[in-house]
Motif scaffolding. Sequence first.
Motif, PDB file in Angstrom:
ATOM      1  N   VAL A 135       0.846  -1.188   0.000  1.00  0.00           N
ATOM      2  CA  VAL A 135       0.000   0.000   0.000  1.00  0.00           C
ATOM      3  C   VAL A 135       0.885   1.243   0.000  1.00  0.00           C
ATOM      4  CG1 VAL A 135      -1.750   1.298   1.269  1.00  0.00           C
ATOM      5  CG2 VAL A 135      -1.858  -1.209   1.185  1.00  0.00           C
ATOM      6  N   VAL A 136       0.634   2.110  -0.985  1.00  0.00           N
ATOM      7  CA  VAL A 136       1.317   3.393  -1.084  1.00  0.00           C
ATOM      8  C   VAL A 136       0.231   4.464  -1.051  1.00  0.00           C
ATOM      9  CG1 VAL A 136       2.742   4.892  -2.533  1.00  0.00           C
ATOM     10  CG2 VAL A 136       3.218   2.433  -2.434  1.00  0.00           C
ATOM     11  N   GLU A 137       0.243   5.269  -0.005  1.00  0.00           N
ATOM     12  CA  GLU A 137      -0.779   6.313   0.125  1.00  0.00           C
ATOM     13  C   GLU A 137      -0.403   7.581  -0.628  1.00  0.00           C
ATOM     14  OE1 GLU A 137      -1.199   6.640   4.353  1.00  0.00           O
ATOM     15  OE2 GLU A 137      -2.437   4.837   4.467  1.00  0.00           O
ATOM     16  N   ASP A 138       0.874   7.868  -0.716  1.00  0.00           N
ATOM     17  CA  ASP A 138       1.315   9.061  -1.422  1.00  0.00           C
ATOM     18  C   ASP A 138       2.691   8.789  -2.017  1.00  0.00           C
ATOM     19  OD1 ASP A 138       0.894  11.771  -2.234  1.00  0.00           O
ATOM     20  OD2 ASP A 138       2.367  12.399  -0.751  1.00  0.00           O
ATOM     21  N   LEU A 139       2.908   9.300  -3.233  1.00  0.00           N
ATOM     22  CA  LEU A 139       4.173   9.099  -3.937  1.00  0.00           C
ATOM     23  C   LEU A 139       4.540  10.388  -4.642  1.00  0.00           C
ATOM     24  CD1 LEU A 139       6.454   7.357  -5.213  1.00  0.00           C
ATOM     25  CD2 LEU A 139       4.783   6.641  -6.938  1.00  0.00           C
ATOM     26  N   ARG A 140       5.749  10.872  -4.393  1.00  0.00           N
ATOM     27  CA  ARG A 140       6.293  12.039  -5.083  1.00  0.00           C
ATOM     28  C   ARG A 140       7.756  11.745  -5.386  1.00  0.00           C
ATOM     29  NH1 ARG A 140       7.036  15.850  -1.388  1.00  0.00           N
ATOM     30  NH2 ARG A 140       9.216  16.273  -1.761  1.00  0.00           N
ATOM     31  N   ILE A 141       8.192  12.104  -6.571  1.00  0.00           N
ATOM     32  CA  ILE A 141       9.578  11.857  -6.968  1.00  0.00           C
ATOM     33  C   ILE A 141      10.184  13.159  -7.473  1.00  0.00           C
ATOM     34  CG2 ILE A 141      11.103  10.561  -8.499  1.00  0.00           C
ATOM     35  CD1 ILE A 141       8.943   8.359  -8.563  1.00  0.00           C
ATOM     36  N   ASP A 142      11.360  13.478  -6.969  1.00  0.00           N
ATOM     37  CA  ASP A 142      12.132  14.626  -7.425  1.00  0.00           C
ATOM     38  C   ASP A 142      13.366  14.091  -8.148  1.00  0.00           C
ATOM     39  OD1 ASP A 142      10.440  16.464  -6.020  1.00  0.00           O
ATOM     40  OD2 ASP A 142      11.516  15.980  -4.183  1.00  0.00           O
ATOM     41  N   ALA A 143      13.762  14.767  -9.220  1.00  0.00           N
ATOM     42  CA  ALA A 143      14.952  14.356  -9.971  1.00  0.00           C
ATOM     43  C   ALA A 143      15.804  15.575 -10.270  1.00  0.00           C
ATOM     44  CB  ALA A 143      14.547  13.673 -11.279  1.00  0.00           C
ATOM     45  N   GLU A 144      17.108  15.366 -10.237  1.00  0.00           N
ATOM     46  CA  GLU A 144      18.030  16.403 -10.672  1.00  0.00           C
ATOM     47  C   GLU A 144      19.220  15.726 -11.317  1.00  0.00           C
ATOM     48  OE1 GLU A 144      18.998  18.766  -7.246  1.00  0.00           O
ATOM     49  OE2 GLU A 144      20.226  17.212  -6.359  1.00  0.00           O
ATOM     50  N   GLY A 145      19.794  16.430 -12.285  1.00  0.00           N
ATOM     51  CA  GLY A 145      20.933  15.874 -12.997  1.00  0.00           C
ATOM     52  C   GLY A 145      22.030  16.904 -13.156  1.00  0.00           C
ATOM     53  N   ASP A 146      23.265  16.438 -13.128  1.00  0.00           N
ATOM     54  CA  ASP A 146      24.437  17.297 -13.294  1.00  0.00           C
ATOM     55  C   ASP A 146      24.939  17.151 -14.726  1.00  0.00           C
ATOM     56  OD1 ASP A 146      24.328  17.784 -10.528  1.00  0.00           O
ATOM     57  OD2 ASP A 146      25.589  16.040 -10.117  1.00  0.00           O
TER      58      ASP A 146
END
Length: 171
Positions: A95-106
């Motif tokens: 069970v996943v109630e909330d999912l947020r993904i941040d990405a950054e690249g160099d």
Amino acid sequence: MTTDVGAPLNAITRATAQAVADDPANALAVFRASGVAESAVATVVEARTHTVRVDEPPALGGADSAANPVEVYLAALIACQVVTYRFVAQQRGIVVEDLRIDAEGDLDVRGFFGLDESVRPGFQAVRLTVHLRGPESAERYAELQREVERRCPVLDLTAEPTPVRTTLVTE
């Protein structure tokens, strides 16, 4: 996003498994996109019935009318991770109630501009931060993360060499 562990994604997985069992050729899919240059450095890409616009900021010759190509890659990586998290969570009953993904690249622009041939033109590193909330244990979410990293197609495109063949057509 609450993951319903008995939801339609499991039905899609079951139907796909059956179709592949019936005929292994059903496992192969071809995705297509076509892009046309527009203005100085902008591009309009068509994929099925969808349009994606890509541009650069003024410092790179664009009008900043859309995300640039490497930002679109980060968006594709995030979106693919979300899809993969949803499928794997349902398959595993997590069970996943909330999912947020941040990405950054160099990115070292010397490679792109041809200023230093020893510098690759792509990202030198990409970092993802996945924020999960739900009732499961940290170990269970770590298991989910490992499986997502193993199965995410866009992550695989970066992590493993993918053969690319280019055909030049001049008119």
